[in-house]
Design a protein around this motif. Sequence first.
Motif, PDB file in Angstrom:
ATOM      1  N   PHE A 160       0.767  -1.669   0.043  1.00  0.00           N
ATOM      2  CA  PHE A 160       0.068   0.506  -0.172  1.00  0.00           C
ATOM      3  C   PHE A 160       0.904   1.063  -0.090  1.00  0.00           C
ATOM      4  CE2 PHE A 160      -1.726   3.656   2.462  1.00  0.00           C
ATOM      5  CZ  PHE A 160      -3.306   3.711   1.898  1.00  0.00           C
ATOM      6  N   LEU A 161       1.283   1.040   0.760  1.00  0.00           N
ATOM      7  CA  LEU A 161       2.847   1.866   0.710  1.00  0.00           C
ATOM      8  C   LEU A 161       3.726   2.673  -0.328  1.00  0.00           C
ATOM      9  CD1 LEU A 161       3.133   4.155   3.590  1.00  0.00           C
ATOM     10  CD2 LEU A 161       4.919   2.515   4.092  1.00  0.00           C
ATOM     11  N   MET A 162       3.639   1.406  -0.691  1.00  0.00           N
ATOM     12  CA  MET A 162       4.362   1.695  -2.320  1.00  0.00           C
ATOM     13  C   MET A 162       3.828   2.447  -3.391  1.00  0.00           C
ATOM     14  SD  MET A 162       7.619  -1.692  -2.260  1.00  0.00           S
ATOM     15  CE  MET A 162       6.708  -2.556  -1.953  1.00  0.00           C
ATOM     16  N   LYS A 163       2.733   2.122  -3.035  1.00  0.00           N
ATOM     17  CA  LYS A 163       1.486   2.615  -4.221  1.00  0.00           C
ATOM     18  C   LYS A 163       1.252   3.997  -3.665  1.00  0.00           C
ATOM     19  CE  LYS A 163      -2.339   2.500  -5.989  1.00  0.00           C
ATOM     20  NZ  LYS A 163      -2.353   2.847  -7.285  1.00  0.00           N
ATOM     21  N   GLN A 200       4.154   5.903  -5.258  1.00  0.00           N
ATOM     22  CA  GLN A 200       4.013   5.912  -6.891  1.00  0.00           C
ATOM     23  C   GLN A 200       2.986   6.756  -7.143  1.00  0.00           C
ATOM     24  OE1 GLN A 200       3.257   2.609  -9.836  1.00  0.00           O
ATOM     25  NE2 GLN A 200       4.606   2.494 -10.680  1.00  0.00           N
ATOM     26  N   ASP A 201       1.914   6.733  -7.040  1.00  0.00           N
ATOM     27  CA  ASP A 201       1.177   7.696  -7.352  1.00  0.00           C
ATOM     28  C   ASP A 201       1.647   8.980  -6.973  1.00  0.00           C
ATOM     29  OD1 ASP A 201      -0.920   5.858  -8.515  1.00  0.00           O
ATOM     30  OD2 ASP A 201      -2.355   6.552  -6.821  1.00  0.00           O
ATOM     31  N   ASN A 214     -11.059   8.611  -0.924  1.00  0.00           N
ATOM     32  CA  ASN A 214     -10.745   9.521  -0.202  1.00  0.00           C
ATOM     33  C   ASN A 214      -9.645   9.371   0.173  1.00  0.00           C
ATOM     34  OD1 ASN A 214     -13.775   9.771  -0.005  1.00  0.00           O
ATOM     35  ND2 ASN A 214     -13.937   8.346   1.973  1.00  0.00           N
ATOM     36  N   LEU A 215      -8.437   9.030  -0.110  1.00  0.00           N
ATOM     37  CA  LEU A 215      -7.159   9.286   0.930  1.00  0.00           C
ATOM     38  C   LEU A 215      -6.265   9.526  -0.192  1.00  0.00           C
ATOM     39  CD1 LEU A 215      -6.571   5.852   1.888  1.00  0.00           C
ATOM     40  CD2 LEU A 215      -6.927   7.512   3.283  1.00  0.00           C
ATOM     41  N   GLY A 216      -6.719   9.553  -1.444  1.00  0.00           N
ATOM     42  CA  GLY A 216      -6.554  11.077  -2.829  1.00  0.00           C
ATOM     43  C   GLY A 216      -5.493   9.837  -3.917  1.00  0.00           C
ATOM     44  N   LEU A 217      -5.720   8.870  -3.616  1.00  0.00           N
ATOM     45  CA  LEU A 217      -4.445   7.547  -4.187  1.00  0.00           C
ATOM     46  C   LEU A 217      -6.258   7.553  -5.836  1.00  0.00           C
ATOM     47  CD1 LEU A 217      -3.509   5.122  -1.385  1.00  0.00           C
ATOM     48  CD2 LEU A 217      -2.597   7.307  -2.569  1.00  0.00           C
ATOM     49  N   SER A 218      -4.909   6.662  -6.061  1.00  0.00           N
ATOM     50  CA  SER A 218      -5.399   5.888  -7.730  1.00  0.00           C
ATOM     51  C   SER A 218      -6.245   4.603  -7.504  1.00  0.00           C
ATOM     52  CB  SER A 218      -5.387   6.416  -8.636  1.00  0.00           C
ATOM     53  OG  SER A 218      -4.324   4.946  -9.236  1.00  0.00           O
TER      54      SER A 218
END
Lengths: 396, 463
Positions: free
Chosen positions: B182-185, B188-189, B239-243
């Motif tokens: 998750f953190l790496m994602k 990368q995002d 909501n977290l602003g992640l894709s």
Amino acid sequence: MASRNDGSKPHVKIRDILTEETGGKSYKAHKYSLDTTERPTIDYGNNQIVWKKTAETTKHTKYIDLSRLCKIITQQNDQILSYFLDGSRRVFKVDDRAYYDGSRSMIFPIIAGQIGVGCCRRVDKRMVPEKFKREIVLSMPDIANAGGKPGFFQATTKKINECKELKKIGVEFSAILPYRTSKNEEMKFEDKATACVQDKMIECEKELVAELVREGKLNQDNYLIKDGSLEYRPTQKDKKDKKSYQTFKNNYSWVLGASKNFNPEVCLDVNGKPNPGFIADLPLYHRTPVSCYENPDYLGDVQFAVWYIRLRDQHRTRSPFDGILKIEKILVTDEEVSEGMNSELVDTLSTYLINERNPVCYGSDLRWANHIYPIYLTESFVKSRYLSADSFLHLF
Amino acid sequence: MNKLIGRVLATEKAPTTMDKFNFWTDANLQLHAFDIVKVEHIDKSFTFGVIENISHITDAQSFLTNFISCDFGDVEIDEPTLRIGMNYAEAKVSFNSNNLYTPVHNNAKVYLASAEEITMALGLDKIQNPLVCGSLKMYEGTKDEVTLPVKLNSKFILGPEGAHLNISGISGLASKTSYAIFLMKAIQDQYLSMTNSDDSVAFVIFNVKGCDLMAIDRENDFVQDMPNAKEETLFEYKNLGLSPEPFKNVKYFIPYYDSNSAKQSTYLPKSDIARYMEDGQLKKYKYVYSSDKESIEMMFSNIDDPAQTMESIISKIIDEDDPDFKGLSTWADFIDKVTENSQKGSGQKGSNDISVLSWRKFKRIVRKAIQDEMFANRVVPERNECRLADELKKIGKNDVVVIDIAKLPEDKQAFVFGDAVRTIYNLKLGEYDAETDVAPPSRIIVFIDELNKYASKDVPHSP
């Protein structure tokens, strides 16, 4: 002499106002509370009450076993005891004051009392406050009214309430209750003053019951349990007006008095001799037959149905009277007065009361064996609303 | 409008202090540890507290009181009135809006805090270089539930202030690895969205078990999850602003094996391998003697070598001028030469003073290590084969390289890992700068799962 208008003294004490209004000399005596810790007692002594015939429809002569009914009612999980009322008072000696009666000066105690009367309602097994009345009163010797003018004490009360310090903390005295100073009664002045406060408290209790009745809250499904006896003395006003007298009695149609302390000597056997053993030997979850008593001198024509129930096993308590509750109900209708209470109703009410035995306030109150928890909570609620003794005494 | 939930308690024995206070609440109010509450304080300020403990008390003076309340021990008894009880919570002061740390007052009003207030109370609004590292739920399970993203300063995990991250927890709950991913994602995002920055990042991930990490560029099908899991998860990502998309620019490397051999070097199903190859995403890595002999020392990482004889042998092997080993081109030739050296009577040329016994030990270890198809003679690029070091050299901005070592024996895992890390190390030191196609990103994140298995257990001793 200090004065209310004395700008150099920022804190005006009530004692100074009393000096200004009533004269006399304050001895600034030690101020202290007259209350003692409540502990279980047996109320011995003479009682003018007349113990009469049985007052229920079935003429029982023995104890009535309610244990089976207790279980049935527990399973039904409904409730008819909805309201619980308790009044209490705290009295403090706040001053010793000397008044000159023409030939010599006599010293009298000034007593201040905080009265709290509260009612709680049970909703879904939880207690919620319903009503609360707080009154703060002073009791002074009647000769403090030097001129003997009517309305003097009311005027003094008003003057006291104008005091800034009281207004600041939002405290208001509701009355000054004069106690008699005539020497013909063998009673200490302090006790007389306390009795005045006590009478005022009873008035408050009666008013609160009347309010509940007016609001239509009490009925056959919503009984009120009042802590202590119902032996209220009808006032002169009550007696004078027939209608209001009947209203007073009617107010008590759905009210039961539950006393923790009582005089077991009152109970008479068939020969008319006191038989406290009859109560002491009451088996667990049993009730005694209902008796009727009256006290024409004191209570007028009000008649009471009285019976006793045992909540706790005698082996578990310290004295044979611990764990016994005395129940009173005013006989309201003519039918009740002549025939007595319906025995089935007595059984049902007694059973509900027996089921109130849990939870207990063991550890918090020495009277736990006789106390019922909703009353205990109501009492705690009322007491929690008092001004603390220190800040109250500091007003004087 | 904040919801009023209770009042502060300050008593003689339990006063409020500049860093702690207690407050009462309704017995049925749901609060959790680490929830934040807001208290009215002097000068129209608000003090925020983090809940540390919640207690329930009743008016029963002792256990005995409760026992007696059940008719001296009748378990069947139900009471017509519930014993009065309340909850009181202990909270630790975290923040005051006016920087006032005077203890909060008795009976002060206690409210639930809003999302903005919680962010402020936890200092999350002042994070520099913010990187989403998770989300926080307050008042969970109630209608006042608040979810807010938690960000940390990305410099703390991407340097220069910090360079490694430990994730610990109970094994088997599918949370430690998942969180790392998750953190790496999130990283990368963030870097994908940064267009005009010199800062760039790439990832090297070692897959050490199953094929968990061999599908990180594929979307989760949520087949084994609850019916609404997909919508809820995607909503949370948003909501977290992640894709909600999977990793991008992913390349997989599996150890080489012959397509015709029965033995497989990976847990990845054949169908997936074929599909990845079709997409040009997967290559099989090989080790070729001539290029990889310098990595032979990696096979000895777990071997005790107090007299450093193994090291001497390795130095000899990689020495370009060594009379024995120069010019060798295959692993077979190498082994032959080693065998020759380990025979009695060899070494008479005075080329070394390494004993025959050491050569035998060396041979034993090396022969076992290279008995694998990935130690081959040459790489055939047309068949999607490669040298791992050559591929790693070319790692670029936002690339994700997944190296599968799950099915390799432990010594070979160490070999591949060591070789890869050394390549990265050299890459970062600029050793390959002269070569074409080499444009290393400014940061390379190496993720090695189950590190405790591979990391040294040696504790450094202070002198």
